[in-house]
Design a protein around this motif. Structure first.
Motif, short mmCIF file in Angstrom:
data_model
loop_
_atom_site.label_atom_id
_atom_site.label_comp_id
_atom_site.label_asym_id
_atom_site.label_seq_id
_atom_site.Cartn_x
_atom_site.Cartn_y
_atom_site.Cartn_z
N ALA A 246 4.54 14.92 14.48
CA ALA A 246 5.23 13.81 13.82
C ALA A 246 4.97 13.84 12.32
CB ALA A 246 4.78 12.48 14.42
N LEU A 247 3.72 14.11 11.94
CA LEU A 247 3.38 14.17 10.52
C LEU A 247 4.19 15.26 9.82
CD1 LEU A 247 1.71 13.50 8.01
CD2 LEU A 247 -0.10 14.99 8.91
N ARG A 248 4.27 16.43 10.43
CA ARG A 248 5.02 17.53 9.82
C ARG A 248 6.50 17.16 9.63
NH1 ARG A 248 2.37 22.38 9.49
NH2 ARG A 248 0.38 22.52 10.63
N GLU A 249 7.08 16.48 10.62
CA GLU A 249 8.48 16.09 10.51
C GLU A 249 8.68 15.03 9.44
OE1 GLU A 249 12.63 15.73 11.27
OE2 GLU A 249 11.13 17.33 11.37
N VAL A 250 7.79 14.04 9.39
CA VAL A 250 7.92 12.99 8.37
C VAL A 250 7.71 13.58 6.98
CG1 VAL A 250 6.94 10.83 7.51
CG2 VAL A 250 7.29 11.14 9.96
N VAL A 251 6.79 14.52 6.85
CA VAL A 251 6.60 15.21 5.56
C VAL A 251 7.88 15.94 5.15
CG1 VAL A 251 5.41 17.16 4.46
CG2 VAL A 251 4.09 15.42 5.69
N ARG A 252 8.51 16.60 6.12
CA ARG A 252 9.76 17.33 5.83
C ARG A 252 10.84 16.37 5.33
NH1 ARG A 252 14.59 18.42 7.78
NH2 ARG A 252 14.35 17.07 9.61
N LEU A 253 10.99 15.24 6.00
CA LEU A 253 11.99 14.25 5.60
C LEU A 253 11.64 13.63 4.25
CD1 LEU A 253 12.45 12.47 9.04
CD2 LEU A 253 14.05 14.06 7.94
N ALA A 254 10.34 13.41 4.03
CA ALA A 254 9.90 12.81 2.77
C ALA A 254 10.23 13.71 1.59
CB ALA A 254 8.40 12.53 2.83
N ALA A 255 10.09 15.01 1.77
CA ALA A 255 10.36 15.96 0.69
C ALA A 255 11.80 15.85 0.21
CB ALA A 255 10.04 17.38 1.15
N GLU A 256 12.71 15.53 1.13
CA GLU A 256 14.12 15.39 0.77
C GLU A 256 14.35 14.19 -0.14
OE1 GLU A 256 16.12 15.09 4.50
OE2 GLU A 256 15.73 17.18 5.09
N ARG A 257 13.44 13.23 -0.08
CA ARG A 257 13.58 12.01 -0.88
C ARG A 257 12.58 11.91 -2.01
NH1 ARG A 257 15.53 6.90 2.55
NH2 ARG A 257 16.50 7.89 4.36
N GLY A 258 11.74 12.92 -2.14
CA GLY A 258 10.73 12.87 -3.19
C GLY A 258 9.61 11.89 -2.90
N LYS A 259 9.32 11.69 -1.60
CA LYS A 259 8.28 10.75 -1.19
C LYS A 259 7.03 11.51 -0.75
CE LYS A 259 11.12 7.22 -1.54
NZ LYS A 259 10.97 6.21 -2.62
N LEU A 260 5.91 10.79 -0.70
CA LEU A 260 4.64 11.37 -0.27
C LEU A 260 4.19 10.72 1.04
CD1 LEU A 260 2.78 11.42 -3.70
CD2 LEU A 260 3.94 13.33 -2.56
N VAL A 261 3.57 11.51 1.90
CA VAL A 261 3.13 11.04 3.21
C VAL A 261 1.64 11.27 3.36
CG1 VAL A 261 3.42 11.30 5.71
CG2 VAL A 261 5.40 11.58 4.17
N GLY A 262 0.96 10.30 3.96
CA GLY A 262 -0.47 10.43 4.18
C GLY A 262 -0.79 10.66 5.64
N ALA A 263 -1.97 11.17 5.90
CA ALA A 263 -2.47 11.36 7.27
C ALA A 263 -3.62 10.39 7.49
CB ALA A 263 -2.94 12.79 7.47
N GLY A 264 -3.52 9.58 8.54
CA GLY A 264 -4.54 8.58 8.79
C GLY A 264 -5.47 8.92 9.93
N THR A 265 -6.42 8.01 10.15
CA THR A 265 -7.44 8.13 11.19
C THR A 265 -8.20 9.45 11.06
OG1 THR A 265 -5.93 6.85 12.60
CG2 THR A 265 -7.94 7.62 13.62
N ILE A 266 -8.55 9.79 9.82
CA ILE A 266 -9.36 10.98 9.56
C ILE A 266 -10.82 10.58 9.71
CG2 ILE A 266 -9.94 12.76 7.87
CD1 ILE A 266 -7.03 12.85 8.95
#
Length: 200
Positions: A54-74
């Motif tokens: 899910a993170l990889r897919e959201v990162v891919r979509l975010a790149a199209e919009r110039g957005k940044l995505v974080g990873a939680g529960t580290i």
């Protein structure tokens, strides 16, 4: 990036989205809802292999919009590398573990650790951090933030845990920089209220 770059990561928006355990399709849909609403930052907690997809897919979509995505529960140092490999721009922890903080700092990725006491805030700041996740926020209460700003005026808090459109303003009024919401993004009745918060 450094800790101070959370100013840029959150894009000046006082709301972030957390997509916990929602799977690939639902995470993708809700991330689009968040971005369309004006929420710049989306976090995908990493607890399962499905979360990583899910993170990889959201990162891919975010790149199209110039957005940044974080990873939680580290919660372990080795997860930092996993998050980076999946494209996360920052990592978030539920608690404060100096080993995890140092792993993130060594890899050059900003970390937002969880704190709930003055001692944890003080320790985090001694590790060079100024942006902190207060968790669980509704258990701490909005008043906690008013008190904690006295001895730690330089701390910047992201309030996480139990927040939705009905109580977010209370935390922002108490001095919180960013509030985190999750399931509220699936409640059409809350979207207008969240949009109002974003216009603050």
């Amino acid at each position: 990036m450094t800790d101070h770059e959370f100013e840029t990561i959150f894009g000046g928006a006082p709301v972030m989205a957390i997509l916990r355990g929602m799977g690939v399709e639902r995470s993708a849909a809700l991330s689009r809802t968040a971005w369309d609403l004006g929420i710049d930052s989306v976090e995908v907690p990493l607890q399962t292999e499905e979360d990583e997809r899910a993170l990889r897919e959201v990162v891919r979509l975010a790149a199209e919009r110039g957005k940044l995505v974080g990873a939680g529960t580290i919660v372990a140092a080795e997860q930092v590398a996993v998050a980076r490999a999946a494209g996360a721009a920052y990592v978030v922890s539920p608690g404060l573990d100096p080993a995890v903080v140092r792993a993130a700092q060594a890899s050059g990725i900003p970390i937002l650790p969880g704190v709930a006491t003055p001692s944890e805030v003080q320790l985090a700041m001694s590790l060079g951090l100024t942006w902190l996740k207060a968790f669980p926020a509704t258990w701490l209460g909005a008043g906690w933030f008013r008190h904690i700003r006295g001895p730690f005026p330089q701390a910047r808090f992201v309030a996480t845990g139990g927040i939705d459109a009905s109580n977010a303003a209370e935390f922002l009024d108490a001095g919180v920089k960013v509030v985190a919401v999750g399931s509220a993004l699936e409640d059409a009745s809350q979207l207008d209220r969240l949009a109002t918060l974003l216009a603050r």
